[in-house]
Design a protein around this motif. Structure first.
Motif, PDB file in Angstrom:
ATOM      1  N   THR A 100       0.503   4.401   8.755  1.00 17.81           N
ATOM      2  CA  THR A 100       1.742   4.586   9.527  1.00 17.81           C
ATOM      3  C   THR A 100       2.720   3.434   9.336  1.00 17.81           C
ATOM      4  N   GLY A 101       2.252   2.309   8.799  1.00 19.03           N
ATOM      5  CA  GLY A 101       3.133   1.178   8.528  1.00 19.03           C
ATOM      6  C   GLY A 101       3.291   0.965   7.039  1.00 19.03           C
ATOM      7  N   THR A 102       3.266  -0.294   6.606  1.00 19.79           N
ATOM      8  CA  THR A 102       3.407  -0.616   5.187  1.00 19.79           C
ATOM      9  C   THR A 102       2.050  -0.493   4.501  1.00 19.79           C
ATOM     10  N   PRO A 103       1.920   0.378   3.522  1.00 21.53           N
ATOM     11  CA  PRO A 103       0.617   0.572   2.886  1.00 21.53           C
ATOM     12  C   PRO A 103       0.267  -0.554   1.921  1.00 21.53           C
ATOM     13  N   ALA A 104      -1.029  -0.827   1.814  1.00 22.86           N
ATOM     14  CA  ALA A 104      -1.512  -1.747   0.790  1.00 22.86           C
ATOM     15  C   ALA A 104      -1.601  -1.006  -0.542  1.00 22.86           C
ATOM     16  N   SER A 105      -1.914  -1.721  -1.597  1.00 17.31           N
ATOM     17  CA  SER A 105      -1.997  -1.112  -2.919  1.00 17.31           C
ATOM     18  C   SER A 105      -3.013   0.022  -2.919  1.00 17.31           C
ATOM     19  N   GLY A 106      -2.588   1.194  -3.387  1.00 19.48           N
ATOM     20  CA  GLY A 106      -3.464   2.356  -3.463  1.00 19.48           C
ATOM     21  C   GLY A 106      -3.448   3.238  -2.233  1.00 19.48           C
ATOM     22  N   GLN A 107      -2.887   2.750  -1.139  1.00 26.06           N
ATOM     23  CA  GLN A 107      -2.804   3.560   0.075  1.00 26.06           C
ATOM     24  C   GLN A 107      -1.542   4.417   0.046  1.00 26.06           C
TER      25      GLN A 107
END
Length: 459
Positions: free
Chosen positions: A165-172
Motif C-alpha cells: 500500500t506504500g512504496t514497494p521494495a524491489s520486486g514488490q
C-alpha cells in the motif's frame, strides 16, 4: 426534538429562485469491437493460457504462459487470451499488447505473490504526486501506448494479500492493473481485490468502457483511479475501498498537463472506509469537463460521499450528480478550490463552476457540514441544488459566524468546524437551492445555511 429546515418555507421573502437546467452530456463514442469470448474451448482467435503451459494449480508460477499467450495473440493480429477455471499464480509482471483481450472464465483466479515483479521505471516527475501515481511498471499487469485491449469475463485478479500500500521494495507490486496511453479499453465483469495501493490505475487513456466491474480493496487502499481520462462510460460498478473508491484525477506523472472529461457513470455502489466515495482530486493539474453521474449509492465514506477539489490549477466544470443516495458518510458534499499548485510549469489557482446536484438524499452525515470553499478571486460559481435532502445528527452549540480556519490541505478536515449545520459557503457566487431541505435530529444552534464572502445566493 427534531427540527427541519425546508428551503421554500424558511423565509417568506426568499431570494430569486432560478429554474433548474441541465446540460446534456456529450455523446461518447467508445470502441467496443473487442471479441467477447467466454467459453472454455480453443477457437479461432482464442489463445488459451493452458495451451502455452499454464497449470492453474495454485502453486506453479504461470506468468510466463500468460505472456506467451498474449504474444501469440498479438502476433496473429489480435485475439482473446482465455483463462479457464483454475488458480494461476502470477509471480512476474505481465505486459499487455495491442488488440488483445484477456477473458477470465468463471472459476478462474490470478494470484499475486510477494516478489518477482518489474521494478518501477525511472521518472523525472516523481515530485509532483506520490510514488504510486508516479510509476506504472511495478504491477501484476501493465501496458503502455496500446490500442484496443480488454479484461472481461467473470474471474478474479487478486494481490492475495501480498501487494504493497506504500512504496514497494524491489520486486514488490503496488497495483493489479496499470495502464498508460491506451486508446480503446474494456474492463467488464471481473473482480479485482487486494490491490495494494490501487486495484487499477489508468493514465492518459481514452475510449474506456466498463460494465459490471467489482473492486474489493477495503483492506488496502484505492479502488479505481482514472487519471487524465477522456471519453469513458462506466455502468453498474461496485467498489468497496479503504482509501478513495472511484476517483478522477489529473496529475503530472507523464510530464505534461492533460485534459479529462466526457465521462458517464450510471449505476454505482460505493464505499470508502477512510476517505472519499466519489472524488475529483486531489491531483488536479489539467481541466475537467462534462461529467454525468447517475444512480449512485454510497454506503460509507470516512471523508465525503461526493468530494471535489481543485488543488493544482484545474478548472472543473459541467458536472451533474443525479439520483444519489448516501448513508454513513462523514460529509455529504464538499467542494474546495485550493492553492497547492503541485504541477509542472507555473499553474495558476483553478476554479469550480457549473455543478448540478439533483435528487440527492443523505443520512448519517455529521462530522463535516456540506461545504463550498472558494478562494479570493477564484470563487466557486454557478452551483445548483435541486431536490437535495440531507440529514445530520446536530447537537452543536451556537458558535461564531466568522470564517473558520483553513490549514491549506485538500481534505474536508482542513477547515475547522463550520458555522452552519447545513451548508457553509465561502467565496462563492451564483449558488441556488430549490426544493431542498437540511435537518438534524438534535437541536443545533447554528443556522441551516451561512455564506461568508459570497453573493447571488438564493433559496
Amino acid at each position: 426534538m427534531r427540527n427541519k429546515w425546508i428551503g421554500p418555507t424558511r423565509r417568506r421573502t426568499a431570494g430569486r429562485v432560478l429554474a433548474a437546467f441541465s446540460v446534456l452530456p456529450l455523446a461518447i463514442t467508445a470502441w467496443t469491437g473487442i471479441p467477447l469470448l467466454t467459453g472454455t474451448a480453443q477457437a479461432a482467435g482464442t489463445f488459451s493460457v493452458r495451451t502455452y503451459g499454464a497449470t492453474g494449480n495454485g502453486s506453479t508460477n504461470d506468468a510466463a504462459a500468460f505472456s506467451k499467450a498474449i504474444a501469440a495473440a498479438s502476433k496473429a493480429g489480435g485475439g482473446t487470451v482465455l483463462v479457464p477455471a483454475g488458480r494461476y499464480v502470477i509471480g512476474n509482471s505481465i505486459h499487455m499488447m495491442s488488440n488483445v483481450t484477456m477473458d477470465l472464465a468463471t472459476g478462474s483466479t490470478m494470484l499475486g505473490t510477494s516478489s518477482g515483479y518489474d521494478p518501477p521505471e525511472p521518472t523525472s516527475f516523481g515530485n509532483y504526486q506520490d510514488f504510486g501515481h508516479s510509476h506504472f511498471h511495478d504491477a501484476m499487469i501493465w501496458g503502455e501506448n496500446l490500442t484496443h485491449i480488454g479484461f472481461i469475463g467473470s474471474g478474479t485478479i487478486t494481490g492475495n494479500g501480498h501487494f504493497i500500500t506504500g512504496t514497494p521494495a524491489s520486486g514488490q507490486a503496488d497495483k493489479l492493473i496499470s495502464l498508460v496511453g491506451i486508446n480503446g479499453l474494456t474492463v467488464s465483469g471481473i473482480t479485482l481485490e487486494n490491490g495494494g495501493h490501487f486495484a487499477m490505475l489508468i493514465d492518459d487513456c481514452t475510449n474506456v468502457v466498463s460494465n459490471d466491474l467489482n473492486i474489493q480493496t477495503a483492506s488496502d487502499r484505492d479502488g479505481w483511479n482514472n487519471v487524465n481520462v477522456t471519453n469513458e462510460t462506466i455502468t453498474n460498478i461496485t467498489i468497496a475501498s479503504n482509501d478513495d473508491a472511484l476517483s478522477f484525477k489529473g496529475d503530472y506523472a507523464l510530464g505534461k498537463v492533460l485534459p479529462s472529461g466526457n465521462v458517464t457513470v450510471n449505476g454505482a455502489h460505493l464505499s470508502a472506509k477512510c476517505c472519499n466515495a466519489l472524488m475529483f482530486g486531489s491531483e488536479t493539474c489539467g481541466n475537467f469537463s462534462n461529467y454525468d453521474f447517475q444512480n449512485i449509492t454510497i454506503t460509507g465514506a470516512g471523508k465525503d460521499g461526493l468530494g471535489m477539489v481543485s488543488e493544482d490549477g484545474a478548472n472543473i466544470s459541467n458536472v451533474t450528480y443525479n439520483g444519489v443516495i448516501m448513508s454513513g458518510v462523514a460529509g455529504a458534499i464538499y467542494e474546495k478550490v485550493g492553492t497547492r499548485l503541485r504541477c509542472g510549469g507555473s499553474p495558476a489557482v483553478g476554479s469550480i463552476s457549473d455543478i448540478r446536484y439533483e435528487n440527492i438524499t443523505g443520512t448519517g452525515s455529521g462530522t463535516f457540514s456540506p461545504t463550498l470553499w472558494g478562494q479570493s478571486g477564484h470563487q466557486i460559481s454557478d452551483v445548483t441544488f435541486s431536490n437535495v435532502h440531507l440529514a445530520m445528527p446536530g447537537g452543536h452549540a451556537p458558535m461564531s459566524t466568522g470564517v473558520p480556519t483553513d490549514n491549506g490541505d485538500y481534505n474536508p478536515n482542513s477547515i475547522g468546524t463550520r458555522p452552519a449545520f447545513g451548508f457553509y459557503l465561502h467565496n462563492v457566487t451564483g449558488i441556488h437551492f430549490m426544493n431542498s431541505s437540511f435537518e438534524f435530529s438534535k437541536n443545533d444552534g447554528r443556522p441551516a445555511i451561512l455564506a461568508n464572502t459570497g453573493g447571488n445566493v438564493s433559496v
